[in-house]
Write a protein that holds these residues in place. Structure first.
Motif, mmCIF file in Angstrom:
data_model
loop_
_atom_site.group_PDB
_atom_site.id
_atom_site.type_symbol
_atom_site.label_atom_id
_atom_site.label_comp_id
_atom_site.label_asym_id
_atom_site.label_seq_id
_atom_site.Cartn_x
_atom_site.Cartn_y
_atom_site.Cartn_z
ATOM 1 N N ILE A 90 27.203 2.922 -11.962
ATOM 2 C CA ILE A 90 28.467 3.351 -12.560
ATOM 3 C C ILE A 90 29.458 3.585 -11.428
ATOM 4 O O ILE A 90 29.175 4.362 -10.508
ATOM 5 C CB ILE A 90 28.296 4.627 -13.403
ATOM 6 C CG1 ILE A 90 27.209 4.431 -14.466
ATOM 7 C CG2 ILE A 90 29.609 5.012 -14.064
ATOM 8 C CD1 ILE A 90 26.911 5.677 -15.272
ATOM 9 N N SER A 91 30.605 2.915 -11.489
ATOM 10 C CA SER A 91 31.599 3.000 -10.414
ATOM 11 C C SER A 91 32.984 3.235 -11.001
ATOM 12 O O SER A 91 33.278 2.775 -12.117
ATOM 13 C CB SER A 91 31.608 1.702 -9.588
ATOM 14 O OG SER A 91 30.338 1.396 -9.078
ATOM 15 N N PRO A 92 33.850 3.926 -10.260
ATOM 16 C CA PRO A 92 35.249 4.058 -10.703
ATOM 17 C C PRO A 92 35.930 2.690 -10.702
ATOM 18 O O PRO A 92 35.685 1.860 -9.825
ATOM 19 C CB PRO A 92 35.872 4.984 -9.650
ATOM 20 C CG PRO A 92 34.718 5.626 -8.942
ATOM 21 C CD PRO A 92 33.604 4.646 -8.999
ATOM 22 N N MET A 93 36.772 2.439 -11.706
ATOM 23 C CA MET A 93 37.541 1.193 -11.761
ATOM 24 C C MET A 93 38.880 1.496 -12.405
ATOM 25 O O MET A 93 38.963 1.680 -13.623
ATOM 26 C CB MET A 93 36.791 0.114 -12.544
ATOM 27 C CG MET A 93 37.495 -1.247 -12.521
ATOM 28 S SD MET A 93 36.582 -2.570 -13.346
ATOM 29 C CE MET A 93 36.783 -2.079 -15.057
ATOM 30 N N GLY A 94 39.910 1.585 -11.578
ATOM 31 C CA GLY A 94 41.217 1.955 -12.091
ATOM 32 C C GLY A 94 41.179 3.371 -12.642
ATOM 33 O O GLY A 94 40.704 4.296 -12.000
ATOM 34 N N GLU A 95 41.654 3.527 -13.876
ATOM 35 C CA GLU A 95 41.624 4.836 -14.518
ATOM 36 C C GLU A 95 40.346 5.050 -15.316
ATOM 37 O O GLU A 95 40.153 6.119 -15.900
ATOM 38 C CB GLU A 95 42.841 4.994 -15.436
ATOM 39 C CG GLU A 95 44.172 4.972 -14.689
ATOM 40 C CD GLU A 95 45.341 5.193 -15.615
ATOM 41 O OE1 GLU A 95 45.101 5.323 -16.843
ATOM 42 O OE2 GLU A 95 46.487 5.253 -15.125
ATOM 43 N N GLY A 96 39.481 4.039 -15.326
ATOM 44 C CA GLY A 96 38.236 4.138 -16.075
ATOM 45 C C GLY A 96 37.025 3.939 -15.190
ATOM 46 O O GLY A 96 37.042 4.233 -13.988
ATOM 47 N N LEU A 97 35.956 3.404 -15.787
ATOM 48 C CA LEU A 97 34.688 3.229 -15.078
ATOM 49 C C LEU A 97 34.103 1.862 -15.412
ATOM 50 O O LEU A 97 34.386 1.273 -16.465
ATOM 51 C CB LEU A 97 33.687 4.311 -15.504
ATOM 52 C CG LEU A 97 34.111 5.778 -15.320
ATOM 53 C CD1 LEU A 97 33.114 6.680 -16.021
ATOM 54 C CD2 LEU A 97 34.216 6.118 -13.846
ATOM 55 N N LEU A 98 33.277 1.384 -14.496
ATOM 56 C CA LEU A 98 32.540 0.143 -14.717
ATOM 57 C C LEU A 98 31.054 0.469 -14.658
ATOM 58 O O LEU A 98 30.578 1.079 -13.688
ATOM 59 C CB LEU A 98 32.879 -0.896 -13.639
ATOM 60 C CG LEU A 98 32.056 -2.188 -13.661
ATOM 61 C CD1 LEU A 98 32.338 -2.994 -14.927
ATOM 62 C CD2 LEU A 98 32.337 -3.033 -12.416
ATOM 63 N N MET A 99 30.312 0.083 -15.697
ATOM 64 C CA MET A 99 28.863 0.301 -15.722
ATOM 65 C C MET A 99 28.152 -1.045 -15.734
ATOM 66 O O MET A 99 28.436 -1.896 -16.587
ATOM 67 C CB MET A 99 28.432 1.122 -16.931
ATOM 68 C CG MET A 99 26.924 1.378 -16.956
ATOM 69 S SD MET A 99 26.408 2.689 -18.101
ATOM 70 C CE MET A 99 26.740 1.883 -19.666
ATOM 71 N N LEU A 100 27.261 -1.243 -14.760
ATOM 72 C CA LEU A 100 26.459 -2.451 -14.674
ATOM 73 C C LEU A 100 25.006 -2.086 -14.926
ATOM 74 O O LEU A 100 24.502 -1.069 -14.434
ATOM 75 C CB LEU A 100 26.593 -3.102 -13.294
ATOM 76 C CG LEU A 100 28.009 -3.508 -12.853
ATOM 77 C CD1 LEU A 100 27.967 -4.098 -11.449
ATOM 78 C CD2 LEU A 100 28.617 -4.501 -13.829
ATOM 79 N N LEU A 101 24.317 -2.932 -15.683
ATOM 80 C CA LEU A 101 22.898 -2.748 -15.970
ATOM 81 C C LEU A 101 22.137 -3.912 -15.347
ATOM 82 O O LEU A 101 22.220 -5.045 -15.826
ATOM 83 C CB LEU A 101 22.648 -2.708 -17.485
ATOM 84 C CG LEU A 101 23.414 -1.635 -18.261
ATOM 85 C CD1 LEU A 101 23.169 -1.800 -19.762
ATOM 86 C CD2 LEU A 101 23.009 -0.239 -17.818
#
Length: 354
Positions: A90-101
């Protein structure tokens, strides 16, 4: 992220809002989750995804520190699918987050113990390691004998033989440890006893030039682990931290209680893992190209590194039913162990002991 790049991502990916609501799911994610983006959009990832991880807590941590979080060997059950293990990023991305599985592949030896083919492969690796070590001992001894009658210049060559032979033996020792399929011999243990022994060992050995401090919660209850195996885990993490921080670097060992950390087991039940141990260093951080695979075998960011140390750490922690996670940025890398509390003795046993 552009729609073209989003759709081209080869791993399951979810775009989340800062509070964990699902905004987008890429094609690989829809296939892996067995759910459409339309059915997921707007829903809370913590309430929707069957992950053996407290996603609400993970999202809150990433949002707070604005740094990535990796959690290894998390049990995931897709919609109408069979459970499997994934590495969650889970990483910050802009104002939201990106989750990779990241689906964990078959080469992760720590997760293969259940299949006959895997046990045979591990047994073969263990046998080969044992057979290779025997001639290496002879090579090392012969090189040491030869060096006695050589000039200093020629002795450098025999010293190289001895050094490289010992390095290979150390690698084979780690391979053999993967072949140990016995369950850990768990018993109630004071986690701080293990941490203090490991800290003392590190100070007089590999981390002699580092400042190793502690920040303990003395009220922590006993954990339930194999003491020798957990000692190996802590020593490995301290060794990695000392190599990353370098001479005169700073390492902190921190413990605390977090009742929100839970792991979903294969039977669907949730196991509480409230005891937290963090090994923190002020080194340069994990190389970006391997950060997502640091717990996989043969992945190393160090020159001449075997890439088995953290894989073995992950295997041991997983065998204990615990979790290991890493959060890394330049100047601040944290490896966190989440461990269970020792079960209480039955009341009738307590009364008889009294």
């Amino acid at each position: 992220m552009s729609d073209l790049l989003w759709s081209a991502l080869p791993v399951p990916a979810l775009e989340l809002s800062s509070d964990g609501a699902i905004q987008r799911v890429n094609g690989a994610g829809e296939v892996f989750l067995n759910l459409s983006e339309r059915s997921l959009r707007g829903k809370s990832c913590a309430d929707t995804l069957s992950l053996g991880l407290d996603l609400a807590d993970a999202v809150a941590r990433v949002t707070q520190v604005q740094g990535p979080l990796y959690v290894d060997a998390v049990k995931f059950t897709p919609h109408h699918g069979a459970p499997r293990d994934v590495t969650v990023q889970i990483s910050p991305m802009g104002e939201g987050l990106l989750m990779l599985l990241h689906p964990r592949q078959a080469e992760h030896l720590g997760q293969l113990q259940g299949s006959k083919a895997a046990r045979q492969a591990i047994g073969m690796a263990e046998m080969l390691a044992h057979e290779i070590k025997n001639p290496l001992a002879g090579i090392t001894g012969s090189a040491q004998l030869l060096s006695m009658g050589l000039s200093p210049e020629d002795r450098e060559l025999t010293d190289l033989i001895v050094t490289e032979s010992r390095r290979i033996v150390a690698l084979l020792d780690q391979v053999e440890q993967f072949g140990d399929l016995r369950p850990p011999a768990c018993q109630p243990v004071n986690i701080h006893d293990i941490l203090e022994r490991a800290r003392a060992t590190a100070r007089v050995g590999f981390a002699g030039g580092c400042d190793i401090s502690e920040s303990y919660d003395p009220s922590l209850p006993l954990t339930f682990v194999d003491e020798d195996q957990l000692m190996q885990v802590v020593l490995n993490l301290l060794n990695n931290a000392s190599e990353a921080a370098g001479n005169k670097g700073k390492i902190t060992i921190r413990t605390f209680y977090d009742p929100g950390v839970r792991l979903r087991k294969a039977d669907g039940e949730r196991a509480n893992l409230p005891l937290q141990v963090e090994i923190i260093d002020n080194g340069p951080g994990l190389p970006a190209d391997i950060a997502e695979q640091v717990f996989d075998p043969f992945v190393s960011g160090r020159e001449n590194g075997t890439g088995l140390g953290l894989a073995l750490v992950s295997k041991i922690v997983t065998d204990h039913g615990g979790l290991i996670a890493v959060n890394s940025r330049p100047g601040h890398t944290v490896f966190r162990l989440s461990l269970p509390v020792a079960p209480r003795a039955p009341s009738n046993q307590l009364s008889s002991d009294a």
